[in-house]
Write a protein that holds these residues in place. Structure first.
Motif, PDB file in Angstrom:
ATOM      1  N   VAL A 188      -8.349  91.119  -8.058  1.00 36.47           N
ATOM      2  CA  VAL A 188      -7.187  91.611  -8.422  1.00 36.47           C
ATOM      3  C   VAL A 188      -6.210  90.495  -9.005  1.00 36.47           C
ATOM      4  O   VAL A 188      -6.298  89.394  -8.291  1.00 36.47           O
ATOM      5  N   GLN A 189      -5.517  90.843 -10.031  1.00 33.87           N
ATOM      6  CA  GLN A 189      -4.411  89.859 -10.508  1.00 33.87           C
ATOM      7  C   GLN A 189      -3.324  90.154  -9.946  1.00 33.87           C
ATOM      8  O   GLN A 189      -2.504  91.397 -10.174  1.00 33.87           O
ATOM      9  N   LEU A 190      -2.301  89.395  -9.106  1.00 37.50           N
ATOM     10  CA  LEU A 190      -1.024  89.632  -8.662  1.00 37.50           C
ATOM     11  C   LEU A 190       0.007  88.630  -9.343  1.00 37.50           C
ATOM     12  O   LEU A 190      -0.292  87.482  -9.226  1.00 37.50           O
ATOM     13  N   ALA A 191       1.141  89.334  -9.738  1.00 39.72           N
ATOM     14  CA  ALA A 191       2.301  88.172  -9.999  1.00 39.72           C
ATOM     15  C   ALA A 191       3.085  87.766  -8.902  1.00 39.72           C
ATOM     16  O   ALA A 191       3.455  88.514  -8.136  1.00 39.72           O
ATOM     17  N   VAL A 192       3.039  86.290  -8.742  1.00 42.09           N
ATOM     18  CA  VAL A 192       3.802  85.862  -7.553  1.00 42.09           C
ATOM     19  C   VAL A 192       4.707  84.943  -8.051  1.00 42.09           C
ATOM     20  O   VAL A 192       4.363  83.757  -8.758  1.00 42.09           O
ATOM     21  N   ASP A 193       5.990  84.797  -8.138  1.00 41.86           N
ATOM     22  CA  ASP A 193       6.898  83.591  -8.702  1.00 41.86           C
ATOM     23  C   ASP A 193       6.582  83.302  -9.989  1.00 41.86           C
ATOM     24  O   ASP A 193       6.612  82.153 -10.436  1.00 41.86           O
TER      25      ASP A 193
END
Length: 204
Positions: A104-109
């Motif tokens: 999965v691709q997760l948006a972090v900062d």
């Protein structure tokens, strides 16, 4: 012939208009007008000078409650995962679908990180996953120099970050062992360690 008397009667000196007096409304202080306008518009507020503070200020938004069975992901706090490796966005509840490789691709900062859902579950539910593979009478301890692994009194080795039981190999002397990351931190180095030594160090 025009007489002097007739000429003086025709020509009159120019007269000036009387100066207008300022009205009482114009003499009013501009600050008083500003305060009066604010008092009229914001009559339901608490005033501080010419500024105001709302008496019904809303509290700051808080993180919504998670759905049952979900737990926030530590490295991506705006996402949550459950034991079935289902990832959702906290707040909207929208699912994050993995690709064919279960990533999965997760948006972090402001950045996008890629993680396997099995690895995310292992890091989020370490105690529950270890309990799920524990046999009757089995006890787990952390071996020296290998904090990301557990060894049991039944000579089984468990990888915490992957949530799997390692299958030991047999060396030429017939001793079972596993390949673990080098304690010295050498990259791509996985020396062979006998299970017997791991158990002896953990339970001594």
């Amino acid at each position: 012939m025009v007489s002097r008397k007739a000429t003086s009667a025709r020509i009159k000196p120019a007269t000036t208009m009387p100066e207008a007096k300022p009205s009482a409304q114009k003499l009013r202080a501009p600050r008083a007008d500003k305060e009066r306008a604010i008092n009229t518009i914001y009559s339901g507020c608490v005033h501080v000078g010419v500024s105001y503070v709302s008496a019904t200020r809303k509290p700051p938004p808080t993180m919504p409650d998670l759905q049952e069975g979900f737990r926030a992901i530590e490295e991506a706090p705006h996402y949550a995962i459950n034991m079935q490796t289902r990832v959702i966005r906290i707040g909207t509840g929208r699912p994050v679908k993995p690709d064919a490789n279960r990533v999965v691709q997760l948006a972090v900062d402001g950045k996008v990180i890629k993680r396997r859902v099995t690895a995310l579950r292992a890091r989020t539910f370490p105690a529950e996953l270890l309990e799920a593979v524990t046999l009757e009478g089995e006890e787990w301890r952390t071996p020296a120099l290998f904090p990301d692994y557990r060894v049991s009194n039944l000579s089984r080795v468990y990888a915490v970050k992957k949530a799997i039981i390692l299958a030991p190999g047999i060396n030429s002397a017939g001793i079972p062992g596993v390949c673990l990351p080098d304690p010295a931190g050498l990259a791509d180095s996985f020396p062979w360690v006998s299970v017997r030594n791991l158990v002896a160090r953990a339970f001594s």
